[in-house]
Design a protein around this motif. Sequence first.
Motif, mmCIF file in Angstrom:
data_model
loop_
_atom_site.group_PDB
_atom_site.id
_atom_site.type_symbol
_atom_site.label_atom_id
_atom_site.label_comp_id
_atom_site.label_asym_id
_atom_site.label_seq_id
_atom_site.Cartn_x
_atom_site.Cartn_y
_atom_site.Cartn_z
ATOM 1 N N THR A 81 0.838 -1.198 0.000
ATOM 2 C CA THR A 81 0.000 0.000 0.000
ATOM 3 C C THR A 81 0.875 1.252 0.000
ATOM 4 O OG1 THR A 81 -1.736 -1.192 1.173
ATOM 5 C CG2 THR A 81 -1.854 1.205 1.213
ATOM 6 N N GLY A 82 1.950 1.233 0.762
ATOM 7 C CA GLY A 82 2.880 2.369 0.770
ATOM 8 C C GLY A 82 3.538 2.569 -0.583
ATOM 9 N N LEU A 83 3.902 1.485 -1.255
ATOM 10 C CA LEU A 83 4.488 1.593 -2.596
ATOM 11 C C LEU A 83 3.473 2.188 -3.578
ATOM 12 C CD1 LEU A 83 6.396 -1.807 -2.743
ATOM 13 C CD2 LEU A 83 7.410 0.479 -2.559
ATOM 14 N N ALA A 84 2.211 1.798 -3.437
ATOM 15 C CA ALA A 84 1.158 2.347 -4.299
ATOM 16 C C ALA A 84 1.019 3.848 -4.058
ATOM 17 C CB ALA A 84 -0.164 1.628 -4.033
ATOM 18 N N GLU A 85 1.058 4.251 -2.802
ATOM 19 C CA GLU A 85 0.974 5.679 -2.489
ATOM 20 C C GLU A 85 2.164 6.438 -3.058
ATOM 21 O OE1 GLU A 85 0.548 5.807 1.771
ATOM 22 O OE2 GLU A 85 -1.488 4.977 1.693
ATOM 23 N N ASP A 86 3.346 5.842 -2.987
ATOM 24 C CA ASP A 86 4.532 6.469 -3.569
ATOM 25 C C ASP A 86 4.372 6.673 -5.072
ATOM 26 O OD1 ASP A 86 5.701 6.471 -1.061
ATOM 27 O OD2 ASP A 86 7.011 4.737 -1.469
ATOM 28 N N LEU A 87 3.812 5.664 -5.748
ATOM 29 C CA LEU A 87 3.575 5.801 -7.189
ATOM 30 C C LEU A 87 2.630 6.969 -7.469
ATOM 31 C CD1 LEU A 87 3.145 2.105 -8.401
ATOM 32 C CD2 LEU A 87 4.950 3.702 -9.060
ATOM 33 N N GLY A 88 1.570 7.066 -6.683
ATOM 34 C CA GLY A 88 0.628 8.163 -6.850
ATOM 35 C C GLY A 88 1.294 9.506 -6.644
ATOM 36 N N ASN A 89 2.182 9.581 -5.660
ATOM 37 C CA ASN A 89 2.914 10.826 -5.412
ATOM 38 C C ASN A 89 3.875 11.165 -6.539
ATOM 39 O OD1 ASN A 89 1.609 11.144 -2.955
ATOM 40 N ND2 ASN A 89 3.225 10.125 -1.797
ATOM 41 N N ASP A 90 4.276 10.150 -7.310
ATOM 42 C CA ASP A 90 5.169 10.362 -8.448
ATOM 43 C C ASP A 90 4.407 10.649 -9.747
ATOM 44 O OD1 ASP A 90 7.407 10.009 -6.865
ATOM 45 O OD2 ASP A 90 7.663 7.897 -7.407
ATOM 46 N N GLY A 91 3.095 10.817 -9.650
ATOM 47 C CA GLY A 91 2.306 11.182 -10.822
ATOM 48 C C GLY A 91 1.675 10.026 -11.565
ATOM 49 N N VAL A 92 1.817 8.820 -11.056
ATOM 50 C CA VAL A 92 1.187 7.659 -11.683
ATOM 51 C C VAL A 92 -0.251 7.567 -11.178
ATOM 52 C CG1 VAL A 92 1.241 5.133 -11.875
ATOM 53 C CG2 VAL A 92 3.384 6.432 -11.895
ATOM 54 N N GLN A 93 -1.188 7.325 -12.074
ATOM 55 C CA GLN A 93 -2.586 7.139 -11.682
ATOM 56 C C GLN A 93 -2.709 5.763 -11.030
ATOM 57 O OE1 GLN A 93 -5.348 7.302 -14.959
ATOM 58 N NE2 GLN A 93 -7.010 6.478 -13.723
#
Length: 132
Positions: A81-93
């Motif tokens: 879940t943290g990795l998913a949040e990191d992706l979102g913070n990097d601009g990935v939908q």
Amino acid sequence: MKKLGHLNRDIARVLAGMGHTDSLVIADCGLPIPPGVECIDLSFGRGNPGFPEVLDSILADFQCERALFAEECRGSNPAVTGLAEDLGNDGVQVEYVSHELFKERCRQARVVIRTGECTPYANVILYSGVIF
């Protein structure tokens, strides 16, 4: 000899052939591989290589515009879940669907990259973006 990017010839080949909106799966060692979808099996022991290591390696060489995770990871796997949040913070939908729907979507992937990860719901479908 190749100096940058993936040294694994199968991963390098798949990434080079990806087009906009094509998808690939990074999977834990328990995710069923759909019939007819290529599997690049990187696993060589329980937890090796791990999901985060493989995800980081792929993202360093892959233009990702969207990532799909199983909803169940939110309650069962805080690290993913943290990795998913990191992706979102990097601009990935980032999107979440039921694990059953996730497995159905895997049927449309170009490849499943199987890791040695042994934690629940450590899987993601990455969709290719464009570099221009």
